[in-house]
Design a protein around this motif. Structure first.
Motif, PDB file in Angstrom:
ATOM      1  N   ALA A   8      42.004  45.607  14.561  1.00  0.00           N
ATOM      2  CA  ALA A   8      41.101  46.271  13.621  1.00  0.00           C
ATOM      3  C   ALA A   8      41.608  46.138  12.185  1.00  0.00           C
ATOM      4  CB  ALA A   8      40.938  47.742  13.987  1.00  0.00           C
ATOM      5  N   GLU A   9      42.894  46.340  11.985  1.00  0.00           N
ATOM      6  CA  GLU A   9      43.459  46.209  10.641  1.00  0.00           C
ATOM      7  C   GLU A   9      43.324  44.781  10.133  1.00  0.00           C
ATOM      8  OE1 GLU A   9      47.486  47.496  10.403  1.00  0.00           O
ATOM      9  OE2 GLU A   9      46.959  49.621  10.507  1.00  0.00           O
ATOM     10  N   THR A  10      43.613  43.835  10.991  1.00  0.00           N
ATOM     11  CA  THR A  10      43.518  42.431  10.607  1.00  0.00           C
ATOM     12  C   THR A  10      42.083  42.071  10.237  1.00  0.00           C
ATOM     13  OG1 THR A  10      45.364  41.890  12.057  1.00  0.00           O
ATOM     14  CG2 THR A  10      43.982  40.063  11.348  1.00  0.00           C
ATOM     15  N   GLY A  11      41.126  42.593  10.984  1.00  0.00           N
ATOM     16  CA  GLY A  11      39.711  42.345  10.667  1.00  0.00           C
ATOM     17  C   GLY A  11      39.338  42.875   9.288  1.00  0.00           C
ATOM     18  N   ARG A  12      39.850  44.050   8.949  1.00  0.00           N
ATOM     19  CA  ARG A  12      39.565  44.607   7.617  1.00  0.00           C
ATOM     20  C   ARG A  12      40.183  43.736   6.524  1.00  0.00           C
ATOM     21  NH1 ARG A  12      40.397  49.300  10.518  1.00  0.00           N
ATOM     22  NH2 ARG A  12      42.536  49.562   9.772  1.00  0.00           N
ATOM     23  N   PHE A  13      41.404  43.267   6.764  1.00  0.00           N
ATOM     24  CA  PHE A  13      42.039  42.384   5.785  1.00  0.00           C
ATOM     25  C   PHE A  13      41.261  41.081   5.636  1.00  0.00           C
ATOM     26  CE2 PHE A  13      46.216  44.531   7.039  1.00  0.00           C
ATOM     27  CZ  PHE A  13      46.147  45.418   5.985  1.00  0.00           C
ATOM     28  N   LEU A  14      40.862  40.511   6.762  1.00  0.00           N
ATOM     29  CA  LEU A  14      40.123  39.247   6.728  1.00  0.00           C
ATOM     30  C   LEU A  14      38.801  39.382   5.983  1.00  0.00           C
ATOM     31  CD1 LEU A  14      40.714  37.874  10.325  1.00  0.00           C
ATOM     32  CD2 LEU A  14      41.506  36.865   8.182  1.00  0.00           C
ATOM     33  N   GLN A  21      40.616  31.337   2.351  1.00  0.00           N
ATOM     34  CA  GLN A  21      41.770  32.113   2.788  1.00  0.00           C
ATOM     35  C   GLN A  21      41.625  32.516   4.253  1.00  0.00           C
ATOM     36  OE1 GLN A  21      41.337  35.092  -0.279  1.00  0.00           O
ATOM     37  NE2 GLN A  21      43.239  34.437  -1.294  1.00  0.00           N
ATOM     38  N   ALA A  22      40.426  32.941   4.642  1.00  0.00           N
ATOM     39  CA  ALA A  22      40.189  33.316   6.034  1.00  0.00           C
ATOM     40  C   ALA A  22      40.392  32.111   6.961  1.00  0.00           C
ATOM     41  CB  ALA A  22      38.785  33.894   6.191  1.00  0.00           C
ATOM     42  N   GLN A  23      39.979  30.935   6.506  1.00  0.00           N
ATOM     43  CA  GLN A  23      40.176  29.703   7.286  1.00  0.00           C
ATOM     44  C   GLN A  23      41.674  29.453   7.482  1.00  0.00           C
ATOM     45  OE1 GLN A  23      37.677  27.370   8.286  1.00  0.00           O
ATOM     46  NE2 GLN A  23      39.229  26.160   9.332  1.00  0.00           N
ATOM     47  N   PHE A  28      46.385  29.470  11.045  1.00  0.00           N
ATOM     48  CA  PHE A  28      47.736  29.932  11.364  1.00  0.00           C
ATOM     49  C   PHE A  28      47.748  30.699  12.687  1.00  0.00           C
ATOM     50  CE2 PHE A  28      51.296  32.988  10.912  1.00  0.00           C
ATOM     51  CZ  PHE A  28      52.327  32.063  10.953  1.00  0.00           C
ATOM     52  N   ALA A  29      46.736  31.542  12.907  1.00  0.00           N
ATOM     53  CA  ALA A  29      46.641  32.284  14.166  1.00  0.00           C
ATOM     54  C   ALA A  29      46.501  31.310  15.341  1.00  0.00           C
ATOM     55  CB  ALA A  29      45.472  33.262  14.126  1.00  0.00           C
ATOM     56  N   LEU A  32      49.913  29.858  16.066  1.00  0.00           N
ATOM     57  CA  LEU A  32      50.746  30.798  16.805  1.00  0.00           C
ATOM     58  C   LEU A  32      50.299  30.915  18.265  1.00  0.00           C
ATOM     59  CD1 LEU A  32      51.178  33.670  14.203  1.00  0.00           C
ATOM     60  CD2 LEU A  32      52.856  31.925  14.858  1.00  0.00           C
ATOM     61  N   ALA A  33      48.993  30.972  18.471  1.00  0.00           N
ATOM     62  CA  ALA A  33      48.461  31.089  19.831  1.00  0.00           C
ATOM     63  C   ALA A  33      48.792  29.851  20.659  1.00  0.00           C
ATOM     64  CB  ALA A  33      46.960  31.323  19.791  1.00  0.00           C
ATOM     65  N   GLN A  34      48.759  28.685  20.053  1.00  0.00           N
ATOM     66  CA  GLN A  34      49.060  27.455  20.784  1.00  0.00           C
ATOM     67  C   GLN A  34      50.508  27.423  21.243  1.00  0.00           C
ATOM     68  OE1 GLN A  34      47.678  24.410  18.081  1.00  0.00           O
ATOM     69  NE2 GLN A  34      45.935  23.998  19.405  1.00  0.00           N
ATOM     70  N   GLN A  35      51.373  28.104  20.531  1.00  0.00           N
ATOM     71  CA  GLN A  35      52.761  28.165  20.978  1.00  0.00           C
ATOM     72  C   GLN A  35      52.868  28.968  22.269  1.00  0.00           C
ATOM     73  OE1 GLN A  35      54.874  29.746  17.601  1.00  0.00           O
ATOM     74  NE2 GLN A  35      55.167  27.726  16.725  1.00  0.00           N
ATOM     75  N   THR A  36      51.941  29.888  22.482  1.00  0.00           N
ATOM     76  CA  THR A  36      51.957  30.723  23.678  1.00  0.00           C
ATOM     77  C   THR A  36      51.128  30.111  24.799  1.00  0.00           C
ATOM     78  OG1 THR A  36      52.193  32.659  22.259  1.00  0.00           O
ATOM     79  CG2 THR A  36      51.516  33.048  24.529  1.00  0.00           C
ATOM     80  N   TRP A  37      49.951  29.626  24.460  1.00  0.00           N
ATOM     81  CA  TRP A  37      49.038  29.055  25.451  1.00  0.00           C
ATOM     82  C   TRP A  37      48.867  27.576  25.184  1.00  0.00           C
ATOM     83  CZ3 TRP A  37      46.872  33.507  22.788  1.00  0.00           C
ATOM     84  CH2 TRP A  37      47.078  34.692  23.477  1.00  0.00           C
ATOM     85  N   ASP A  38      49.346  26.773  26.086  1.00  0.00           N
ATOM     86  CA  ASP A  38      49.333  25.329  25.887  1.00  0.00           C
ATOM     87  C   ASP A  38      47.926  24.762  25.772  1.00  0.00           C
ATOM     88  OD1 ASP A  38      52.164  24.851  28.100  1.00  0.00           O
ATOM     89  OD2 ASP A  38      52.087  25.196  25.927  1.00  0.00           O
ATOM     90  N   ASN A  39      46.973  25.304  26.508  1.00  0.00           N
ATOM     91  CA  ASN A  39      45.638  24.724  26.557  1.00  0.00           C
ATOM     92  C   ASN A  39      44.599  25.589  25.852  1.00  0.00           C
ATOM     93  OD1 ASN A  39      46.484  22.490  28.089  1.00  0.00           O
ATOM     94  ND2 ASN A  39      46.455  23.738  29.938  1.00  0.00           N
ATOM     95  N   LEU A  40      44.975  26.204  24.749  1.00  0.00           N
ATOM     96  CA  LEU A  40      44.041  27.055  24.016  1.00  0.00           C
ATOM     97  C   LEU A  40      42.935  26.204  23.403  1.00  0.00           C
ATOM     98  CD1 LEU A  40      43.460  29.922  22.811  1.00  0.00           C
ATOM     99  CD2 LEU A  40      44.664  29.113  20.784  1.00  0.00           C
TER     100      LEU A  40
END
Length: 77
Positions: A8-14, A21-23, A28-29, A32-40
């Motif tokens: 929710a906080e991130t959505g308000r910032f975005l 900037q949002a792009q 970046f998100a 980061l997600a690809q580092q966790t999930w290989d097939n995102l």
């Protein structure tokens, strides 16, 4: 901090950022997600969606109404 609160906080910032900037934040998100999930699956920069901004805003209102991010405000001490 709970995940829902962070989202929710991130959505308000975005919402206050320019499109470029949002792009950058989204890219970046995704990085980061690809580092966790290989097939995102990554959404293309140019969406072929037919959803209007009003439709998107309505969907976001529903998500916010169903969010538990502010449930702590209703808890009695």
């Amino acid at each position: 901090m709970r995940n829902e609160t962070l989202i929710a906080e991130t959505g308000r910032f975005l919402a206050s950022l320019s499109e470029a900037q949002a792009q950058s934040v989204r890219d970046f998100a995704a990085f980061l997600a690809q580092q966790t999930w290989d097939n995102l699956p990554i959404v293309a920069a140019e969406l072929d969606a037919d959803e209007t901004e009003a439709d998107f805003a309505a969907d976001m209102r529903i998500i916010q109404q169903q969010s538990r991010a502010y449930d702590f405000l209703n808890e009695e001490k």
